[in-house]
Write a protein that holds these residues in place. Structure first.
Motif, PDB file in Angstrom:
ATOM      1  N   ARG A 106       0.836  -1.204   0.000  1.00  0.00           N
ATOM      2  CA  ARG A 106       0.000   0.000   0.000  1.00  0.00           C
ATOM      3  C   ARG A 106       0.869   1.251   0.000  1.00  0.00           C
ATOM      4  O   ARG A 106       1.871   1.326   0.718  1.00  0.00           O
ATOM      5  CB  ARG A 106      -0.888   0.011   1.249  1.00  0.00           C
ATOM      6  N   ALA A 107       0.483   2.235  -0.809  1.00  0.00           N
ATOM      7  CA  ALA A 107       1.168   3.525  -0.841  1.00  0.00           C
ATOM      8  C   ALA A 107       0.128   4.622  -0.978  1.00  0.00           C
ATOM      9  O   ALA A 107      -0.925   4.428  -1.609  1.00  0.00           O
ATOM     10  CB  ALA A 107       2.169   3.592  -1.992  1.00  0.00           C
ATOM     11  N   LEU A 108       0.422   5.761  -0.370  1.00  0.00           N
ATOM     12  CA  LEU A 108      -0.468   6.913  -0.418  1.00  0.00           C
ATOM     13  C   LEU A 108       0.209   8.029  -1.196  1.00  0.00           C
ATOM     14  O   LEU A 108       1.396   8.299  -0.996  1.00  0.00           O
ATOM     15  CB  LEU A 108      -0.788   7.380   1.009  1.00  0.00           C
ATOM     16  N   TYR A 109      -0.539   8.682  -2.095  1.00  0.00           N
ATOM     17  CA  TYR A 109      -0.010   9.721  -2.972  1.00  0.00           C
ATOM     18  C   TYR A 109      -0.842  10.984  -2.791  1.00  0.00           C
ATOM     19  O   TYR A 109      -2.076  10.926  -2.823  1.00  0.00           O
ATOM     20  CB  TYR A 109      -0.077   9.284  -4.436  1.00  0.00           C
ATOM     21  N   VAL A 110      -0.185  12.135  -2.642  1.00  0.00           N
ATOM     22  CA  VAL A 110      -0.891  13.406  -2.487  1.00  0.00           C
ATOM     23  C   VAL A 110      -0.310  14.418  -3.468  1.00  0.00           C
ATOM     24  O   VAL A 110       0.901  14.665  -3.478  1.00  0.00           O
ATOM     25  CB  VAL A 110      -0.778  13.952  -1.058  1.00  0.00           C
ATOM     26  N   GLY A 163     -17.793  -4.202  -7.414  1.00  0.00           N
ATOM     27  CA  GLY A 163     -17.849  -4.681  -6.044  1.00  0.00           C
ATOM     28  C   GLY A 163     -17.153  -5.989  -5.766  1.00  0.00           C
ATOM     29  O   GLY A 163     -17.313  -6.538  -4.669  1.00  0.00           O
ATOM     30  N   LYS A 164     -16.373  -6.509  -6.709  1.00  0.00           N
ATOM     31  CA  LYS A 164     -15.676  -7.776  -6.489  1.00  0.00           C
ATOM     32  C   LYS A 164     -14.250  -7.517  -6.005  1.00  0.00           C
ATOM     33  O   LYS A 164     -13.646  -6.494  -6.337  1.00  0.00           O
ATOM     34  CB  LYS A 164     -15.647  -8.592  -7.783  1.00  0.00           C
ATOM     35  N   GLU A 165     -13.731  -8.473  -5.209  1.00  0.00           N
ATOM     36  CA  GLU A 165     -12.366  -8.356  -4.718  1.00  0.00           C
ATOM     37  C   GLU A 165     -11.389  -8.308  -5.886  1.00  0.00           C
ATOM     38  O   GLU A 165     -11.499  -9.076  -6.840  1.00  0.00           O
ATOM     39  CB  GLU A 165     -12.021  -9.530  -3.804  1.00  0.00           C
ATOM     40  N   ALA A 166     -10.435  -7.387  -5.803  1.00  0.00           N
ATOM     41  CA  ALA A 166      -9.454  -7.216  -6.871  1.00  0.00           C
ATOM     42  C   ALA A 166      -8.048  -7.277  -6.280  1.00  0.00           C
ATOM     43  O   ALA A 166      -7.829  -6.939  -5.111  1.00  0.00           O
ATOM     44  CB  ALA A 166      -9.673  -5.887  -7.588  1.00  0.00           C
ATOM     45  N   ARG A 167      -7.093  -7.714  -7.099  1.00  0.00           N
ATOM     46  CA  ARG A 167      -5.706  -7.815  -6.645  1.00  0.00           C
ATOM     47  C   ARG A 167      -5.018  -6.459  -6.629  1.00  0.00           C
ATOM     48  O   ARG A 167      -3.990  -6.290  -5.982  1.00  0.00           O
ATOM     49  CB  ARG A 167      -4.927  -8.791  -7.539  1.00  0.00           C
ATOM     50  N   GLU A 168      -5.571  -5.504  -7.335  1.00  0.00           N
ATOM     51  CA  GLU A 168      -5.005  -4.163  -7.373  1.00  0.00           C
ATOM     52  C   GLU A 168      -6.120  -3.138  -7.249  1.00  0.00           C
ATOM     53  O   GLU A 168      -7.270  -3.417  -7.590  1.00  0.00           O
ATOM     54  CB  GLU A 168      -4.231  -3.938  -8.677  1.00  0.00           C
ATOM     55  N   GLY A 180      -2.833   3.489  -3.555  1.00  0.00           N
ATOM     56  CA  GLY A 180      -2.603   2.383  -4.473  1.00  0.00           C
ATOM     57  C   GLY A 180      -2.374   1.099  -3.696  1.00  0.00           C
ATOM     58  O   GLY A 180      -1.612   1.078  -2.725  1.00  0.00           O
ATOM     59  N   LEU A 181      -3.055   0.030  -4.100  1.00  0.00           N
ATOM     60  CA  LEU A 181      -2.926  -1.273  -3.456  1.00  0.00           C
ATOM     61  C   LEU A 181      -2.498  -2.326  -4.465  1.00  0.00           C
ATOM     62  O   LEU A 181      -2.844  -2.259  -5.649  1.00  0.00           O
ATOM     63  CB  LEU A 181      -4.255  -1.705  -2.823  1.00  0.00           C
TER      64      LEU A 181
END
Length: 432
Positions: free
Chosen positions: A90-94, A414-419, A114-115
């Motif tokens: 996980r990363a956070l971008y601003v 609404g489905k689980e995603a790898r990204e 981003g995951l």
């Protein structure tokens, strides 16, 4: 450590001079990033520069566009901040817009998370959680996911000693039994290599991101926040003061500074005074990070009214006989007004906030680019003077980021995603 303020201390010879660690992590600039490997590594937290993305599919370039002028914005910070016990990197971008006409308007600062699913760590996490279930280790203290030794990254905002050396804050190791400790030791040699392999970032070659406007990239290092201890009151024998915040600590850390309610006073902006006093203990801070914590409001404005609403009070008496002295109302933190995640509908929680010093850091970095000719340096100075006169520049006091509490990784259906690539809520408090 920040210098100790003599005014905050009792002159008693019996009182020990010490500092108290809070539950907040501070992000500070830590030198220029010059290596291509670090610039491309999504696990290297940074101020400025170009983003290093986690999702394999490059996010749309419009993610960095200002919602007012539609121009691409500069990256302010990128933070490596996985959730504890999550298999997702996980990363956070601003991003922030410096166009003066866009200031004070919603959409000139935007935050995205981003995951990406980490198969190597997910396997280790499954094994670890299975052992904890079997051995009933529920008494193990919960660690801060951004402290050293916590999952999934070995240190906050980065890869520990491989990048930041000893700059990561020290913390006590989690409690494990001998069998688990041996497993950790056996896997330690391969953990870092697997993590580095898993964090290969999306390339920016032949991409609009490569030519996007940017500030010079700097490492974002972290340290724990330390504040002077509160002076002990000298009370007569047998007198005891009960502190309602005494049991509100996290992991034994002091939280009185962040749990204190605000008086509703029109005479003095005590919110701004408290902000400047708190930040003054570590003036280099560019980011304050406390997942599910309490933001530090900058001044009394609509954002403070939203997050620290006045409590409901009984109606005032109307007869002379019933007149009473009414104490000032206290404002306490309540994030329920922050809109929930639009994807999974979970509540959003405070994650971090950008501090005023970040504006100074990116401006200084802009003017200190290396290998400039005298003419180029002169033009940069002229630009800085124009910014100081208001032609260009960010003027906010603090920017608060609120993220999905479930850190959901769902597709549009609404489905689980790898990204996943999702925008989060930014609340901005502007200059006083």
């Amino acid at each position: 450590m920040p210098p100790i303020d003599d005014d905050d201390w009792s002159d008693s010879d019996e009182e020990a001079v010490s500092e108290v660690e809070t539950s907040v992590l501070l992000g500070t600039p830590d030198g220029a990033i010059t290596t291509a490997a670090d610039l491309a590594d999504a696990a290297v937290s940074r101020i400025g520069g170009h983003p290093a993305f986690l999702p394999s599919n490059e996010p749309p370039f419009s993610s960095s566009s200002c919602k007012i002028c539609t121009k691409p914005m500069e990256l302010l910070v990128q933070m490596w901040c996985p959730f504890e016990n999550s298999p997702m990197d996980r990363a956070l971008y601003v991003w922030g817009c410096a166009v003066p006409e866009c200031q004070t308007k919603d959409g000139c600062l935007r935050a995205w998370r981003g995951l990406r699913y980490n198969d190597a760590y997910a396997a280790k996490l499954e094994k670890k959680l299975a052992k904890q279930t079997v051995k009933k280790t529920s008494t193990t203290p919960k660690t801060n996911p951004f402290s050293a030794g916590a999952a999934p990254g070995p240190s906050p905002f980065g890869l520990g000693s491989q990048i930041f050396g000893d700059s990561a804050p020290a913390s006590a190791p989690p409690l494990v039994d001998e069998d688990e400790a041996s497993d950790v030791e056996a896997e330690s040699d391969s953990s870092d290599e697997e993590l580095l392999t898993a964090l290969g970032a999306t390339t920016l070659e032949e991409s609009p991101w490569k030519s996007a406007p940017s500030y010079p990239p700097l490492y974002l290092s972290t340290c724990s926040e330390y504040l002077p201890a509160q002076p002990k009151l000298k009370l007569p024998p047998g007198v005891q003061v009960v502190d309602p915040l005494e049991d509100a600590g996290k992991d034994g850390k002091d939280v009185s500074w962040i749990s204190e309610a605000y008086e509703n006073s029109l005479d003095v902006d005590q919110v701004f005074e408290r902000f400047t006093k708190r930040v003054g203990f570590e003036g280099d801070q560019c980011v304050r990070y406390e997942l599910e914590g309490t933001p530090l409001p900058y001044a009394t404005d609509s954002v403070t009214e939203l997050l620290f609403p006045l409590p409901r009070a009984p109606p005032l008496p109307v007869t002379k006989a019933a007149f009473t002295v009414v104490p000032p109302a206290k404002r306490s933190y309540d994030p329920s007004a922050v809109p929930p995640c639009p994807v999974c509908k979970s509540k959003r929680v405070f994650e971090c906030q950008l501090m005023p010093n970040l504006v100074n850091v990116v401006r200084t970095g802009d003017a200190e680019k290396r290998n400039l000719t005298d003419e180029e340096r002169r033009k940069l100075i002229e630009q800085e003077l124009k910014r100081a006169n208001g032609s260009r520049g960010m003027e906010w006091g603090t920017c608060m980021i609120f993220s999905c509490s479930k850190d959901c990784s769902l597709s549009d259906v609404g489905k689980e995603a790898r990204e996943s690539w999702r925008e989060e809520v930014v609340l901005v408090q502007w200059g006083v």
